[in-house]
Design an enzyme around this catalytic site. Structure first.
Site, PDB file in Angstrom:
ATOM      1  N   CYS A  40       1.038  -1.048   0.012  1.00 29.43           N
ATOM      2  CA  CYS A  40       0.108  -0.039  -0.105  1.00 29.43           C
ATOM      3  C   CYS A  40       1.046   1.211   0.117  1.00 29.43           C
ATOM      4  CB  CYS A  40      -0.773   0.069   1.101  1.00 29.43           C
ATOM      5  SG  CYS A  40      -1.957  -1.469   1.505  1.00 29.43           S
ATOM      6  N   ARG A  65       1.763   1.781  -6.008  1.00 28.36           N
ATOM      7  CA  ARG A  65       1.998   0.913  -4.797  1.00 28.36           C
ATOM      8  C   ARG A  65       0.716   0.097  -4.550  1.00 28.36           C
ATOM      9  NH1 ARG A  65       6.438   0.618  -1.892  1.00 28.36           N
ATOM     10  NH2 ARG A  65       5.199  -0.164  -0.229  1.00 28.36           N
ATOM     11  N   TRP A 113      -3.955  -1.386  -1.207  1.00 29.18           N
ATOM     12  CA  TRP A 113      -4.151  -2.413  -2.063  1.00 29.18           C
ATOM     13  C   TRP A 113      -4.583  -3.532  -1.301  1.00 29.18           C
ATOM     14  CZ3 TRP A 113      -3.131  -3.171  -7.188  1.00 29.18           C
ATOM     15  CH2 TRP A 113      -3.064  -4.361  -7.425  1.00 29.18           C
ATOM     16  N   ASN A 139       0.745   0.249   6.334  1.00 29.53           N
ATOM     17  CA  ASN A 139       0.978  -0.815   5.256  1.00 29.53           C
ATOM     18  C   ASN A 139       1.618  -2.006   5.725  1.00 29.53           C
ATOM     19  OD1 ASN A 139       1.685  -1.966   2.740  1.00 29.53           O
ATOM     20  ND2 ASN A 139       3.852  -0.942   2.739  1.00 29.53           N
ATOM     21  N   GLY A 140       0.958  -3.201   5.449  1.00 26.93           N
ATOM     22  CA  GLY A 140       1.556  -4.490   5.900  1.00 26.93           C
ATOM     23  C   GLY A 140       0.613  -5.510   6.609  1.00 26.93           C
ATOM     24  N   GLU A 513       5.234 -17.882 -24.486  1.00 29.19           N
ATOM     25  CA  GLU A 513       5.229 -16.815 -23.410  1.00 29.19           C
ATOM     26  C   GLU A 513       6.554 -16.254 -23.690  1.00 29.19           C
ATOM     27  OE1 GLU A 513       3.522 -15.170 -21.941  1.00 29.19           O
ATOM     28  OE2 GLU A 513       4.812 -14.070 -20.668  1.00 29.19           O
ATOM     29  N   LYS A 517       7.464 -12.508 -24.818  1.00 33.49           N
ATOM     30  CA  LYS A 517       8.242 -11.358 -24.047  1.00 33.49           C
ATOM     31  C   LYS A 517       9.040 -10.919 -24.964  1.00 33.49           C
ATOM     32  CE  LYS A 517       6.391 -10.618 -21.097  1.00 33.49           C
ATOM     33  NZ  LYS A 517       5.167 -11.239 -21.277  1.00 33.49           N
ATOM     34  N   GLU A 520       7.434  -8.407 -27.975  1.00 36.83           N
ATOM     35  CA  GLU A 520       6.622  -7.288 -27.429  1.00 36.83           C
ATOM     36  C   GLU A 520       7.497  -6.189 -27.051  1.00 36.83           C
ATOM     37  OE1 GLU A 520       3.599  -7.826 -24.566  1.00 36.83           O
ATOM     38  OE2 GLU A 520       4.771  -9.399 -23.416  1.00 36.83           O
ATOM     39  N   HIS A 536       7.576 -30.495 -39.186  1.00 35.21           N
ATOM     40  CA  HIS A 536       6.150 -30.174 -40.077  1.00 35.21           C
ATOM     41  C   HIS A 536       6.199 -28.886 -40.725  1.00 35.21           C
ATOM     42  CE1 HIS A 536       4.447 -33.989 -38.730  1.00 35.21           C
ATOM     43  NE2 HIS A 536       4.859 -33.556 -37.210  1.00 35.21           N
ATOM     44  N   LYS A 629      -1.354  -1.563 -21.158  1.00 30.86           N
ATOM     45  CA  LYS A 629      -1.382  -2.485 -20.039  1.00 30.86           C
ATOM     46  C   LYS A 629      -2.649  -3.177 -19.936  1.00 30.86           C
ATOM     47  CE  LYS A 629       0.453  -4.599 -16.718  1.00 30.86           C
ATOM     48  NZ  LYS A 629       1.368  -5.702 -16.733  1.00 30.86           N
TER      49      LYS A 629
HETATM   50  C1  AGP Z   1       1.876  -9.703 -21.914  1.00 31.96           C
HETATM   51  O1  AGP Z   1       3.107  -9.024 -21.536  1.00 31.96           O
HETATM   52  C2  AGP Z   1       1.114  -8.528 -22.491  1.00 31.96           C
HETATM   53  N1  AGP Z   1       1.053  -7.523 -21.178  1.00 31.96           N
HETATM   54  C3  AGP Z   1      -0.404  -9.143 -22.550  1.00 31.96           C
HETATM   55  O2  AGP Z   1      -0.340 -10.369 -23.469  1.00 31.96           O
HETATM   56  C4  AGP Z   1      -1.303  -9.374 -21.381  1.00 31.96           C
HETATM   57  O3  AGP Z   1      -0.900 -10.474 -20.989  1.00 31.96           O
HETATM   58  C5  AGP Z   1      -2.888  -9.677 -22.201  1.00 31.96           C
HETATM   59  O4  AGP Z   1      -3.266  -8.325 -22.777  1.00 31.96           O
HETATM   60  C6  AGP Z   1      -3.669  -9.976 -20.883  1.00 31.96           C
HETATM   61  O5  AGP Z   1      -3.929  -9.010 -20.089  1.00 31.96           O
HETATM   62  P1  AGP Z   1      -4.828  -9.426 -18.818  1.00 31.96           P
HETATM   63  O6  AGP Z   1      -4.134 -10.503 -17.816  1.00 31.96           O
HETATM   64  O7  AGP Z   1      -4.909  -8.024 -17.870  1.00 31.96           O
HETATM   65  O8  AGP Z   1      -6.065  -9.803 -19.029  1.00 31.96           O
END
Ligand code: AGP
Length: 634
Positions: A40, A65, A113, A139-140, A513, A517, A520, A536, A629
């Site tokens: 928090c 936070r 949080w 916080n904690g 994954e 990473k 992106e 294949h 995000k």
């Molecule tokens: C992954 O690094 C990306 N930020 C993106 O693929 C993300 O995982 C995806 O948009 C899903 O987001 P969410 O977990 O908030 O649903």
């Protein structure tokens, strides 16, 4: 684990906490073993200026936070408290209730949080004692709050929130009103009775005194000109006001009074004795300070995984077992998600099969509507989403709800839309993830799903134990040594046009994954294949020097290494990730065998590699081009 080895483990954690000065990971030993703090943001001010503007600005700087609710309390000209708090982000609350019209030059503020108690106005901080004279922000986690609450209730105290925090102002009132102590002594006595991690600031309306105390959670003192003092979780909260700080240590308790002559003094709440701490000047700018000693949030969040995986594994057993029962009872279970969250779902599907012989459907949330004819009232849909706001996931949930399905959400942000639609939710408790890339929340999702798979197999305790033992592997994987070694590989790969990734079983999901990473954040084309798919078609892509990463585990070793040799024989540059090297590897990243937990440990080096590629190529790892995000548009 017998006491002796627990003490060894505690000591290791404690030393790790001291040694890892370059991370924000703080471990604190407590009678119940190792605790981890939940984040928090707290900020407090005592001085000669209006407190509200300073506190509001500080809250905005601490929102990374935690941001599901917030509040500010000041002591106005007399000794009365003025308090405003609500759910939502700081700016939303300010626009709703105007936080700037609180009067007074001493005040406390908090952005939450949620951990104990849901996201409600009642649970938002600050909290006030029954007699309305003592206020607190915290916080904690106070581990023994239930015992303390019961003792206070037996003394006639009542409580209006579900939080652990609310015991603190009432303990102080108890020591002052019933036991006759002054504010400072009452605070010291109260802090001594708390078990667990805390960073606390309390103020007393009558004496206009502020007291801040630290025990396992971060708290720092800012010393401004002309008797202006700040207490906060993090330096950024007041960095525009002063760069002179006092780093506080566990036990340190700062007493700030507003009398003409006084400054502040620091006591140890455990002994009551005065301690001296130097005032140091910091050279950070605001943005840098929020990242601690890291250059970017992405690396800070990768480093937090030692702690966040443990927190994700520390679920309420009853919640996990209730959801396990729903999975058992359902006729058809779907795991849905997008991006990294989908990869976590795919990874988990292998584990549910291997550990619990349970078939689970894994579907991209954006593709889920194609399956709606399968959906019945006894179908269970588990939505995995860090933000809880991804529109594809919310659309899929709505489709499922229209069919009468049960919905479970596995989510990081409390109070998010996915939690509102769900019949039950499991929280990652990973703290806010500021970087656009999903790193600590990805491994937290894997930890929760792993726990569910173990629970489904009737092996809950074994699952918790396995996850808890992972900390030392993750600690080593996120160490400076590992980062230095991976920088060499990043230098080699930074000029590549294509990077391919191979994996089998649950490590195929890890390969997906890893490719996500890398692509992106470095903008290098990266593509993952199931090892068996190479011949294949994709093998035609392999030429001299083509970089190919290969995830290796004990149960896939023989087959995946023969895929690796197919790459080698065509001149590919082989990067091995796993427990042991083979001569054919041009670069080897050692990750100990962790069996069912390999997907959690093996992704971490590639998170770091992706980060370093971005930095070498001059990209912002926290804000890659074209990405958000949370994808809230279709
Ligand atoms: C992954 O690094 C990306 N930020 C993106 O693929 C993300 O995982 C995806 O948009 C899903 O987001 P969410 O977990 O908030 O649903």
């Amino acid at each position: 684990m017998e006491n002796y080895s627990r003490r060894i483990l505690n000591a290791a954690f404690f030393l790790a906490g001291i040694v890892r000065r370059n991370t924000i990971v703080i471990y604190e030993r407590s009678p119940k073993g190792i605790c981890f703090f939940i984040m928090c943001g707290i900020i407090a001010y005592a001085g000669t200026e209006d407190a509200a503007p300073i506190l509001l600005e500080g809250l905005k700087r601490l929102e990374y936070r935690g941001y599901d609710s917030a509040g500010i309390l000041t002591i106005n000209g007399g000794s009365q408290f003025e308090l405003k708090k609500d759910v939502g982000k700081v700016l939303e609350i300010h626009l709703k209730v105007n936080l700037l019209d609180l009067k007074g030059t001493i005040g406390i503020a908090h952005t939450r949080w949620a951990t104990h108690g849901g996201v409600t106005r009642r649970n938002a901080h600050p909290h006030v004692s029954n007699n309305g004279k003592i206020a607190v922000i915290h916080n904690g986690i106070i581990e023994n709050y239930k015992d303390l609450k019961a003792q206070l209730e037996s003394e006639g105290f009542h409580f209006y929130s579900e939080t652990d925090t609310e015991v603190v102002p009432n303990l102080i009132e108890y020591w002052m009103r019933i036991r006759g102590a002054n504010f400072v002594q009452a605070a010291l006595n109260s802090f001594q009775s708390l078990e667990g991690n805390f960073a606390i600031v309390v103020i007393d309306g009558d004496s206009k005194t502020m007291i801040g105390s630290k025990n396992g959670s971060p708290l720092v003192l800012g010393v401004g000109q002309d008797r202006n003092y700040f207490l906060a979780s993090d330096i950024p909260a007041f960095l525009d006001r002063t760069k002179d700080v006092v780093y506080l240590y566990d036990g340190d308790t700062v007493v700030i009074t507003q009398q003409e002559t006084d400054r502040y003094e620091i006591l140890d709440f455990r002994t009551g004795k005065k301690v001296e701490r130097p005032v140091q000047s910091v050279s950070w700018d605001i943005e840098h300070a929020a990242k601690g000693e890291f250059d970017h949030f992405m690396l800070k969040e990768i480093s937090e995984q030692v702690e966040t995986i443990q927190r994700a594994a520390s679920q309420d057993r009853q919640t996990i077992e209730e959801i396990t029962a729903r999975i058992r009872k359902a006729r058809g279970v779907f795991l849905i998600g997008c991006g990294s969250s989908y990869h976590a779902c795919l990874s988990a599907s292998y584990l549910f099969s291997k550990l619990a012989s349970f078939h689970i459907n894994t579907v991209l949330a954006s593709e889920f509507s194609a399956y709606e004819d399968f959906l019945k009232e006894d179908t269970l849909v588990i939505a995995v989403t860090q933000s809880g706001e991804t529109i594809d996931v919310l659309d899929a949930i709505k489709t499922a709800k229209q069919k009468g399905c049960q919905i479970i959400s596995i989510v990081n942000v409390m109070g998010s839309s996915a939690t509102q639609f769900a019949d039950a939710s499991i929280f990652l408790n990973a703290g806010p993830e500021v970087s656009v890339l999903s790193t600590k929340t990805y491994t937290a999702q894997l930890a929760v799903l792993t726990l569910l798979a173990f629970s489904l197999a009737g092996k809950y305790d074994e699952g918790v134990r396995e996850l808890k033992y992972l900390w030392n592997v993750v600690y080593n994987l996120t160490s400076q040594n590992m980062r230095t070694r991976l920088k060499q590989l990043a230098d080699r790969l930074s000029t590549s046009e294509h990077i391919f990734v191979l994996g089998r079983g649950s490590l195929y999901a890890t390969a997906l994954e890893a490719a996500l990473k890398v692509k992106e954040v470095s903008y290098i084309h990266a593509e993952a294949f199931a090892g068996g798919e190479l011949k294949h078609g994709p093998i035609s892509l392999i030429g001299k020097g083509t970089p190919v990463m290969v995830f290796v585990s004990k149960d896939t070793e023989s087959k995946i290494l023969s895929n690796a040799m197919e790459v080698k024989s065509r001149g590919g540059y082989l990067i091995g990730i796993g427990p042991s090297a083979i001569d054919a590897f041009d670069f080897f990243i050692k990750v100990p065998e962790n069996e069912e937990l390999n997907p959690i440990s093996q992704i971490i080096p590639i998170q770091i590699l992706a980060y370093q590629l971005a930095v070498i190529l001059g990209h912002d790892p926290d804000r890659p081009r074209n990405l958000a995000k949370s994808v809230t548009v279709r």
